[in-house]
Design an enzyme around this catalytic site. Structure first.
Site, mmCIF file in Angstrom:
data_model
loop_
_atom_site.group_PDB
_atom_site.id
_atom_site.type_symbol
_atom_site.label_atom_id
_atom_site.label_comp_id
_atom_site.label_asym_id
_atom_site.label_seq_id
_atom_site.Cartn_x
_atom_site.Cartn_y
_atom_site.Cartn_z
ATOM 1 N N LYS A 119 0.828 -1.201 0.000
ATOM 2 C CA LYS A 119 0.000 0.000 0.000
ATOM 3 C C LYS A 119 0.864 1.253 0.000
ATOM 4 C CE LYS A 119 -2.330 3.287 2.665
ATOM 5 N NZ LYS A 119 -2.082 4.014 3.924
ATOM 6 N N ASP A 137 -6.005 0.506 0.732
ATOM 7 C CA ASP A 137 -6.081 0.732 2.170
ATOM 8 C C ASP A 137 -7.370 0.119 2.692
ATOM 9 O OD1 ASP A 137 -8.049 2.434 1.263
ATOM 10 O OD2 ASP A 137 -6.933 4.266 1.703
#
Length: 210
Positions: A119, A137
């Site tokens: 991420k 996320d």
């Protein structure tokens, strides 16, 4: 409607509701540090901590030489500030020692940095280098499953699914639109389905009516 058509329609509607946020400073190092600070905290707290840090220590060389206690004080607003401060200092020193103070534009090299997962690396690609990637996320993971685009347990799995289903030209805008949507309407608890512009396309909302 197949998955690609559904995705295009979803993003078209979200673009009518939200403006893609402009990140005025796309410096890869600043984006990397901001993303590290953003873990498990709110955007406004992240921004305050990031601004406070770079106001005093403006670049990777200054941060790398900063006393850890002072960095902790500056980024306290971001939460988990002791862990994040040490991680930022460690990453900064590695960037200087191994990459001449530059953030590498390479997934494997980014992932080799302490505390940098997919991420965070994908955020650097999208928000600093403007290269196609899908940062997943909690918002993107949750919403993708609610929409029925994914049926996954972990963000890494969701990323794989979205990379297969979402046309690549839409990758850069995907995260920002979904994060804004997740913050305002498709919340983790008490999603505002009554005002959602995507009710007819949402597996979660349609199932709640059965």
């Amino acid at each position: 409607m197949n998955d690609e058509e559904k995705i295009r329609e979803i993003l078209k509607r979200l673009n009518e509701v939200y403006d893609i946020r402009v990140f005025h400073n796309r410096d890869p190092y600043r984006v990397l540090v901001r993303t590290i600070l953003s873990q498990r905290t709110r955007d406004e707290n992240t921004d305050q901590a990031t601004d406070a840090l770079f106001e005093v220590y403006p670049d990777v060389y200054a941060v790398a030489e900063a006393p850890v206690e002072h960095v902790e004080e500056l980024v306290r607003q971001a939460g988990f500030y002791r862990v994040k401060s040490r991680r930022i200092l460690e990453v900064s020193r590695i960037l200087i020692d191994q990459y001449g103070g530059e953030v590498p534009n390479d997934m494997n090299e980014l992932l080799s940095l302490p505390g940098v997962g997919r991420k965070t690396a994908n955020c650097v690609f999208v928000f600093a280098f403007q290269e196609a990637a899908i940062p997943v996320d909690t918002h993107v993971h949750r919403i993708s499953n609610r929409w029925g685009l994914a049926n996954t347990n972990h963000p890494e799995e969701t990323e794989e699914v979205l990379m297969e289903k979402v046309p690549k030209e839409l990758w850069i805008e995907l995260n920002d639109l979904m994060v804004q949507f997740g913050q305002t309407i498709c919340k983790p608890i008490g999603p505002k389905c009554d005002i959602c512009p995507l009710n007819d396309l949402c597996k979660y909302d349609l199932e709640s009516l059965e």
